[in-house]
Structures are given as C-alpha cells and as structure tokens.
Design a protein around this motif. Sequence first.
Motif, PDB file in Angstrom:
ATOM      1  N   THR A  92      12.741  -3.204  42.061  1.00 44.05           N
ATOM      2  CA  THR A  92      11.441  -3.435  41.570  1.00 44.05           C
ATOM      3  C   THR A  92      10.799  -2.274  41.336  1.00 44.05           C
ATOM      4  O   THR A  92       9.935  -2.243  40.390  1.00 44.05           O
ATOM      5  CB  THR A  92      10.580  -4.139  42.890  1.00 44.05           C
ATOM      6  OG1 THR A  92      11.453  -5.487  43.033  1.00 44.05           O
ATOM      7  CG2 THR A  92       9.308  -4.598  42.300  1.00 44.05           C
ATOM      8  N   TYR A  93      10.797  -1.204  42.302  1.00 44.46           N
ATOM      9  CA  TYR A  93      10.064   0.152  42.245  1.00 44.46           C
ATOM     10  C   TYR A  93      10.262   0.836  40.900  1.00 44.46           C
ATOM     11  O   TYR A  93       9.307   1.269  40.159  1.00 44.46           O
ATOM     12  CB  TYR A  93      10.142   0.872  43.402  1.00 44.46           C
ATOM     13  CG  TYR A  93       9.688   2.253  43.328  1.00 44.46           C
ATOM     14  CD1 TYR A  93       8.383   2.527  43.871  1.00 44.46           C
ATOM     15  CD2 TYR A  93      10.429   3.337  42.872  1.00 44.46           C
ATOM     16  CE1 TYR A  93       7.621   3.615  43.939  1.00 44.46           C
ATOM     17  CE2 TYR A  93       9.560   4.635  42.932  1.00 44.46           C
ATOM     18  CZ  TYR A  93       8.339   4.679  43.191  1.00 44.46           C
ATOM     19  OH  TYR A  93       7.706   5.846  43.164  1.00 44.46           O
ATOM     20  N   VAL A  94      11.468   0.963  40.688  1.00 48.92           N
ATOM     21  CA  VAL A  94      11.648   2.016  39.439  1.00 48.92           C
ATOM     22  C   VAL A  94      11.526   1.519  38.014  1.00 48.92           C
ATOM     23  O   VAL A  94      10.761   1.940  37.335  1.00 48.92           O
ATOM     24  CB  VAL A  94      13.312   2.223  39.439  1.00 48.92           C
ATOM     25  CG1 VAL A  94      13.762   2.918  38.130  1.00 48.92           C
ATOM     26  CG2 VAL A  94      13.651   2.992  40.325  1.00 48.92           C
ATOM     27  N   ASN A 148       7.655   1.568  38.070  1.00 50.73           N
ATOM     28  CA  ASN A 148       6.808   3.034  37.840  1.00 50.73           C
ATOM     29  C   ASN A 148       7.563   4.288  37.282  1.00 50.73           C
ATOM     30  O   ASN A 148       7.425   5.120  37.116  1.00 50.73           O
ATOM     31  CB  ASN A 148       6.840   3.530  39.458  1.00 50.73           C
ATOM     32  CG  ASN A 148       5.958   2.614  40.215  1.00 50.73           C
ATOM     33  OD1 ASN A 148       4.770   2.702  40.117  1.00 50.73           O
ATOM     34  ND2 ASN A 148       6.693   1.694  41.020  1.00 50.73           N
ATOM     35  N   GLY A 149       8.897   3.860  36.925  1.00 47.96           N
ATOM     36  CA  GLY A 149       9.942   4.768  36.450  1.00 47.96           C
ATOM     37  C   GLY A 149      10.079   4.907  34.915  1.00 47.96           C
ATOM     38  O   GLY A 149       9.372   3.964  34.087  1.00 47.96           O
ATOM     39  N   GLY A 150      11.094   5.505  34.289  1.00 48.78           N
ATOM     40  CA  GLY A 150      11.108   5.564  32.745  1.00 48.78           C
ATOM     41  C   GLY A 150      12.303   4.853  32.172  1.00 48.78           C
ATOM     42  O   GLY A 150      12.846   4.818  31.163  1.00 48.78           O
ATOM     43  N   SER A 193      11.871   9.820  35.901  1.00 43.22           N
ATOM     44  CA  SER A 193      13.145  10.175  35.004  1.00 43.22           C
ATOM     45  C   SER A 193      13.574   9.073  34.133  1.00 43.22           C
ATOM     46  O   SER A 193      13.034   7.899  34.286  1.00 43.22           O
ATOM     47  CB  SER A 193      14.104  10.515  36.227  1.00 43.22           C
ATOM     48  OG  SER A 193      13.845  11.475  37.122  1.00 43.22           O
ATOM     49  N   GLU A 194      14.284   9.680  33.189  1.00 44.48           N
ATOM     50  CA  GLU A 194      14.989   8.749  32.298  1.00 44.48           C
ATOM     51  C   GLU A 194      16.283   8.300  32.970  1.00 44.48           C
ATOM     52  O   GLU A 194      16.629   8.716  33.962  1.00 44.48           O
ATOM     53  CB  GLU A 194      15.168   9.391  30.813  1.00 44.48           C
ATOM     54  CG  GLU A 194      14.024   9.790  30.229  1.00 44.48           C
ATOM     55  CD  GLU A 194      13.013   8.579  29.905  1.00 44.48           C
ATOM     56  OE1 GLU A 194      13.673   7.671  29.722  1.00 44.48           O
ATOM     57  OE2 GLU A 194      11.913   8.839  29.905  1.00 44.48           O
ATOM     58  N   PHE A 195      17.170   7.680  32.039  1.00 44.51           N
ATOM     59  CA  PHE A 195      18.516   7.095  32.782  1.00 44.51           C
ATOM     60  C   PHE A 195      19.257   7.943  33.514  1.00 44.51           C
ATOM     61  O   PHE A 195      19.716   7.817  34.647  1.00 44.51           O
ATOM     62  CB  PHE A 195      19.216   6.445  31.522  1.00 44.51           C
ATOM     63  CG  PHE A 195      20.246   5.582  31.923  1.00 44.51           C
ATOM     64  CD1 PHE A 195      20.274   4.199  32.073  1.00 44.51           C
ATOM     65  CD2 PHE A 195      21.426   6.174  32.404  1.00 44.51           C
ATOM     66  CE1 PHE A 195      21.421   3.391  32.359  1.00 44.51           C
ATOM     67  CE2 PHE A 195      22.631   5.346  32.679  1.00 44.51           C
ATOM     68  CZ  PHE A 195      22.568   4.027  32.930  1.00 44.51           C
ATOM     69  N   PRO A 196      19.644   9.267  32.855  1.00 44.60           N
ATOM     70  CA  PRO A 196      20.620  10.194  33.373  1.00 44.60           C
ATOM     71  C   PRO A 196      19.973  10.513  34.960  1.00 44.60           C
ATOM     72  O   PRO A 196      20.735  10.710  35.817  1.00 44.60           O
ATOM     73  CB  PRO A 196      20.608  11.388  32.696  1.00 44.60           C
ATOM     74  CG  PRO A 196      20.327  10.774  31.233  1.00 44.60           C
ATOM     75  CD  PRO A 196      19.459   9.579  31.531  1.00 44.60           C
ATOM     76  N   GLY A 197      18.788  11.327  35.049  1.00 43.07           N
ATOM     77  CA  GLY A 197      18.083  11.379  36.098  1.00 43.07           C
ATOM     78  C   GLY A 197      17.965  10.369  37.329  1.00 43.07           C
ATOM     79  O   GLY A 197      18.293  10.731  38.357  1.00 43.07           O
TER      80      GLY A 197
END
Length: 425
Positions: free
Chosen positions: A260-262, A265-267, A325-329
């Motif tokens: 849920t978090y990523v 809040n993420g890329g 971060s994007e997918f790789p990170g």
Amino acid sequence: MSQTATVQPVSRPLRQILASGVGNAVEWYDWYVYSFLAVIFAPQIFPSADPTAGLLSAFAVFAASFLLRPIGGLLIGNLADRIGRKNTLVLTISAMGLGSLIVGLTPSFEAVGVWAPIILVLGRLISGLSVGGEFAANTVFLVESAPPNRRGFYSSFQYVSTTAGQLLASGLAALLVNVLSPAQMSAWGWRLPFVVGALLSFVGLWIRRGTEETLVVKATAERPRLFEALFKYPKASLLIIGVTIAGTILYYTWTTYLTTYVPANGGVNSGQFLIISTIALFFFMLIQPVIGMLSDRFGRKPFLIGTAGIFAVGIVPALSLLSRSEFPGTLVVTLLGMLVLSGFTAISAALNAEIIPTRVRSAGIGFPYSLTVALFGGTAPFVGTLLKSWGVPGYFGWYVAALCLISLLVYIFGLKETAHRPLPE
C-alpha cells in the motif's frame, strides 16, 4: 500425578516438513490475499465518500482479526499440548478454509447493508483464531521433528511455506489485476482468490492427516492448564514477547504494508510493485533455509542482533528511498530488506521452541507470540495508513525503529544462546 510430555523421534522427517509446509502455505495464502486485495474490495463492503476511510475500515478488520490470534494461540495451543500436534493442525486448516469461504461469499453493502461488514468480520475472526492456533502447533511440530543439530534449518521452513502462500496470493492478485478490468475486479474478481483458498484447504487437510505425531504424553491424570505456561514460566513468556516485537513489525511492514505504501508514495504503481513484491518474496523464500543452517552453526543471537540493529538504523532511510525510487531502486531496497529480515524469520520458530518446555510448549509459545503480533504486526498497515491520513507518513519509520530498538536490547542483554542446547523438557 503430573503429566509428563516428551518428544518422540519421527521416521520420515522430510515428510513432516512437506506436510507442515503445504498446510501452512494454504493457511497464510488466505491471510495475505486479504491484505493484497483490501484496496479493491473496501468500497464494496465499506462504502464512503473518502476512499481512505474505506481502506482504513478494511485494515481495521485486518487488525481486529489479529486480536483473535492470541486467543487461538492459547486455546488451540493448549489443545496441541493435550491431544498432540497432528490433530490440532488438522483442525486449524479446516477452520481457515471456512473463514476464507465466508469472506469470498460476503455480499456487498449495496445488497445487504450493514450485514456485509458483519459477515466479513466473522470470516476474518475465524481466520484469526485459526492462524493463532496454526503458529502455536505448527512451529512446535516442525522443531520437534528436527534432529537436535538442525532445528534452525527445520525452523526456516515455517517461513518458506508462509512465503510460498504469500507468493501464490500475490501472484494470483497480480494476474487478476492485469487480466480483469477494474470494474470486474471490483464487482466479482476479488472474490475468486478467497474461494480458491477454501478449495486449497482441502488439499492441506488431506496431506496433514498423513503426518506423524511428535508428542508423547504419559501419566494423563493431570493435563496442562490453560494459563500454566504464563504462571509457571513468566520470564520465558516475557522473553518471547521481547524477541518478537521487532520481527513482527518488520515482517508486516516489509511484506504487507509496502504493497500500500509504495504505490501511494513512491515512483511505481500497484501493478509494478506487485511484480517487485513477487520477485522479493521468491528471494525471501529461498534464503530462509540458508540462514537457518547458518544459525545452527553460529547461533541465533548474531542474526537477531543484526536484523534489529540494521533496521533500527536503516528503516527511515529505506522508506524514504522507496518513496522516491523508480522500479530498479525499489526492487534493490526491497530485496535488501528481505535479506536482513531473514535473520529473524528463519530462526524464530526454533528460538521460541528452545525457550519453553515440552509440556506447555504450544500454548506457551502461541499466546505471547500471537499477542505481540496482534499488537504490533497486525496493526502495522492501519498505523501506517492512519499516519498518512494525518499528513505525517514519515513518522511510521520512526515508530518501527523504536520497536526494533526495544528488541535489540532484549537480544543483547536478555537472551541466552539456545542453538546448541537440547530442547527443554
């Protein structure tokens, strides 16, 4: 005359691992399907103008089902100490199948009104009771089936099978999300994994009926009392709580709340993170036996200290990286977290069994462990979502770090090395 309980060797230990693992995977498959799909079915069961409010309600039910885990750990654990581990494990998987079926068949709020959340809660409470008892009996069953110098290795299969169930849950969820339209998933697609879980429980039930009993009970004039472990071994009970605090908050943060978090809040989006989660879980499953074997050689404490210490320092930066971060990170950070987390998960079953005597081992582990999981693990998604709704999502990392610090102190100052001792009788 007091009851004397001893552990008897098993003739086919690998079959014990398989039988335990298959049933455990089915149990936990259902548990994780709920967390993965909560964001989809929440509007159907908890309609609200604010989507966050509906999601909070769904996660509140998730947390509430954890409250039944300590009761299940105590009642079903006591049953395992009385009638044996095998019969108890048959009971827990049957109950899990029932709970999964109830959730899968829960009508929408539009169809039956307030009965919809009531039915959903009933299904999750049955599941919570079952999972609490499952851990209490299955943990002990695995470790008691192991040769003395391989308890860590056998212990690791608790989370191998748990992760296999989670992989199946995340894989099926990812498949459905990518195959069905959002409208189809919302209307009926989210129900399919729960029905599948109910069907799979019959497979686990059949396999578990062929296992060997590990507990031998003599002089049955007096059976273990319900709270005997707490009253007779209070220090050991508190020790299990202290040992478990960091492990449970980290486990449910890293394997459940991140889904849920990523995306929020993420890329990466939900579909991308489900792929990342599946890769990370597969890695997590493979690394468990390696850490378990290493703990048989080098002891449990170094791995526990490493897990709590690294996360106490690194959880806040890790969550910050995931949020930008994007997918790789995102994949790299998630994999590193899984590796560090394995220092707890691979050996927790062995450690718990090495603390509590045979006579009350299942209940003695089941209640304090499940109580700790209910208080700190089951509430992790709710606390994280709540803090985000308050506009302070960054506080969640500090909350996790503080709990890790508590367990770190227990590992360093309160825990003696147990790896090379015989199981307490």
